[in-house]
Motif scaffolding. Structure first.
Motif, mmCIF file in Angstrom:
data_model
loop_
_atom_site.group_PDB
_atom_site.id
_atom_site.type_symbol
_atom_site.label_atom_id
_atom_site.label_comp_id
_atom_site.label_asym_id
_atom_site.label_seq_id
_atom_site.Cartn_x
_atom_site.Cartn_y
_atom_site.Cartn_z
ATOM 1 N N TRP A 54 5.706 4.743 36.638
ATOM 2 C CA TRP A 54 6.628 5.745 36.517
ATOM 3 C C TRP A 54 7.243 5.630 34.831
ATOM 4 N N CYS A 55 7.605 6.808 34.554
ATOM 5 C CA CYS A 55 8.315 6.981 32.847
ATOM 6 C C CYS A 55 9.576 6.675 33.050
ATOM 7 N N LYS A 56 10.107 5.958 31.899
ATOM 8 C CA LYS A 56 11.454 5.924 31.726
ATOM 9 C C LYS A 56 11.681 5.712 30.319
ATOM 10 N N GLU A 57 12.566 6.433 29.554
ATOM 11 C CA GLU A 57 13.057 6.389 28.499
ATOM 12 C C GLU A 57 11.958 6.305 27.291
ATOM 13 N N GLY A 58 10.611 7.022 27.654
ATOM 14 C CA GLY A 58 9.654 7.163 26.670
ATOM 15 C C GLY A 58 8.481 5.922 26.878
ATOM 16 N N TYR A 59 8.707 5.060 28.070
ATOM 17 C CA TYR A 59 7.623 4.325 28.257
ATOM 18 C C TYR A 59 7.261 4.479 29.713
ATOM 19 N N ILE A 60 5.805 4.094 29.935
ATOM 20 C CA ILE A 60 5.171 4.009 31.326
ATOM 21 C C ILE A 60 5.461 2.724 31.648
ATOM 22 N N ILE A 61 5.980 2.478 32.842
ATOM 23 C CA ILE A 61 6.238 1.265 33.568
ATOM 24 C C ILE A 61 5.162 0.767 34.501
ATOM 25 N N CYS A 62 4.681 -0.501 34.412
ATOM 26 C CA CYS A 62 3.552 -0.998 35.523
ATOM 27 C C CYS A 62 4.403 -0.905 36.567
ATOM 28 N N PRO A 63 3.655 -0.687 37.912
ATOM 29 C CA PRO A 63 4.270 -0.787 39.006
ATOM 30 C C PRO A 63 3.992 -2.177 39.674
ATOM 31 N N VAL A 64 3.417 -3.037 39.040
ATOM 32 C CA VAL A 64 3.286 -4.502 39.562
ATOM 33 C C VAL A 64 4.173 -5.390 38.698
ATOM 34 N N HIS A 65 4.137 -5.516 37.552
ATOM 35 C CA HIS A 65 4.926 -6.687 36.854
ATOM 36 C C HIS A 65 6.069 -6.106 35.920
ATOM 37 N N ARG A 66 6.117 -4.575 36.043
ATOM 38 C CA ARG A 66 7.176 -4.025 35.343
ATOM 39 C C ARG A 66 7.200 -4.050 33.763
ATOM 40 N N TYR A 67 6.079 -4.339 33.403
ATOM 41 C CA TYR A 67 5.658 -4.286 32.037
ATOM 42 C C TYR A 67 5.655 -2.878 31.314
ATOM 43 N N GLY A 68 6.216 -2.510 30.137
ATOM 44 C CA GLY A 68 6.544 -1.223 29.625
ATOM 45 C C GLY A 68 5.787 -0.910 28.570
ATOM 46 N N TYR A 69 5.255 0.071 28.302
ATOM 47 C CA TYR A 69 4.351 0.543 27.084
ATOM 48 C C TYR A 69 4.865 1.886 26.716
ATOM 49 N N CYS A 70 5.157 2.115 25.491
ATOM 50 C CA CYS A 70 5.363 3.255 24.732
ATOM 51 C C CYS A 70 4.403 4.255 24.838
ATOM 52 N N LEU A 71 4.965 5.487 25.529
ATOM 53 C CA LEU A 71 3.841 6.441 25.909
ATOM 54 C C LEU A 71 3.264 7.040 24.341
ATOM 55 N N LYS A 72 4.070 7.096 23.131
ATOM 56 C CA LYS A 72 3.597 7.805 21.972
ATOM 57 C C LYS A 72 2.570 6.834 21.375
ATOM 58 N N THR A 73 2.902 5.582 21.079
ATOM 59 C CA THR A 73 2.254 4.676 20.376
ATOM 60 C C THR A 73 1.261 3.549 21.236
ATOM 61 N N GLY A 74 1.628 3.454 22.594
ATOM 62 C CA GLY A 74 1.101 2.420 23.383
ATOM 63 C C GLY A 74 1.400 1.031 23.336
ATOM 64 N N LYS A 75 2.421 0.895 22.269
ATOM 65 C CA LYS A 75 2.872 -0.633 21.971
ATOM 66 C C LYS A 75 3.646 -1.164 23.299
ATOM 67 N N GLY A 76 3.502 -2.329 23.389
ATOM 68 C CA GLY A 76 4.036 -3.195 24.639
ATOM 69 C C GLY A 76 5.616 -3.281 24.267
ATOM 70 N N LYS A 77 6.809 -3.536 25.116
ATOM 71 C CA LYS A 77 7.845 -3.695 24.836
ATOM 72 C C LYS A 77 7.929 -4.924 24.050
ATOM 73 N N ALA A 78 9.215 -5.355 23.572
ATOM 74 C CA ALA A 78 9.260 -6.537 22.687
ATOM 75 C C ALA A 78 9.020 -7.887 23.481
ATOM 76 N N GLY A 79 8.326 -8.746 23.033
ATOM 77 C CA GLY A 79 7.789 -9.942 23.853
ATOM 78 C C GLY A 79 6.622 -9.695 24.571
ATOM 79 N N GLN A 80 6.060 -8.720 24.789
ATOM 80 C CA GLN A 80 4.995 -8.644 25.601
ATOM 81 C C GLN A 80 3.630 -8.865 24.676
ATOM 82 N N GLY A 81 3.462 -8.563 23.402
ATOM 83 C CA GLY A 81 2.497 -8.765 22.727
ATOM 84 C C GLY A 81 1.252 -8.173 22.904
ATOM 85 N N ASP A 82 1.247 -7.051 23.462
ATOM 86 C CA ASP A 82 0.029 -6.150 24.154
ATOM 87 C C ASP A 82 0.336 -4.765 23.736
#
Length: 108
Positions: A54-82
């Motif tokens: 699902w999308c939340k505040e400009g991020y796509i959220i992974c349904p398994v581990h709840r990792y978030g990725y910026c929809l515009k740039t693809g950059k993972g949230k802080a601390g993810q490194g991916d």
């Protein structure tokens, strides 16, 4: 060769996220904050299907581990490194287009 490929005649009216297949790649198209985005459907962290997320505040959220990725740039949230592969998307009167590099084996 980078090119614009028509992937849909129009976007479905009631779907906030759909998945397409292009050149063997699964690509999701999501609607968030009045904008459409195209990105790789496979989570780079653990391989989950992001079209089930699902999308939340400009991020796509992974349904398994709840990792978030910026929809515009693809950059993972802080601390993810991916990051997540994103694709330029344009919507015109005669269709929906994604800009993608044609695989080398299809150029000839």
């Amino acid at each position: 060769m980078i090119q614009w490929i028509k992937v849909l005649d129009k976007l479905p009216e009631n779907d906030l996220m759909i998945q397409i297949k292009l050149y063997g790649k699964k690509i999701s198209i999501a609607y968030n904050q009045n904008t459409y985005y195209a990105f790789a459907s496979t989570c780079p962290h653990a391989g989950a299907d992001l079209s089930r997320g699902w999308c939340k505040e400009g991020y796509i959220i992974c349904p398994v581990h709840r990792y978030g990725y910026c929809l515009k740039t693809g950059k993972g949230k802080a601390g993810q490194g991916d990051y997540l592969r994103t694709y330029p998307l344009k919507i015109e009167a005669h269709g929906v287009f994604i800009q993608i590099k044609k695989p080398w084996w299809m150029i000839w």
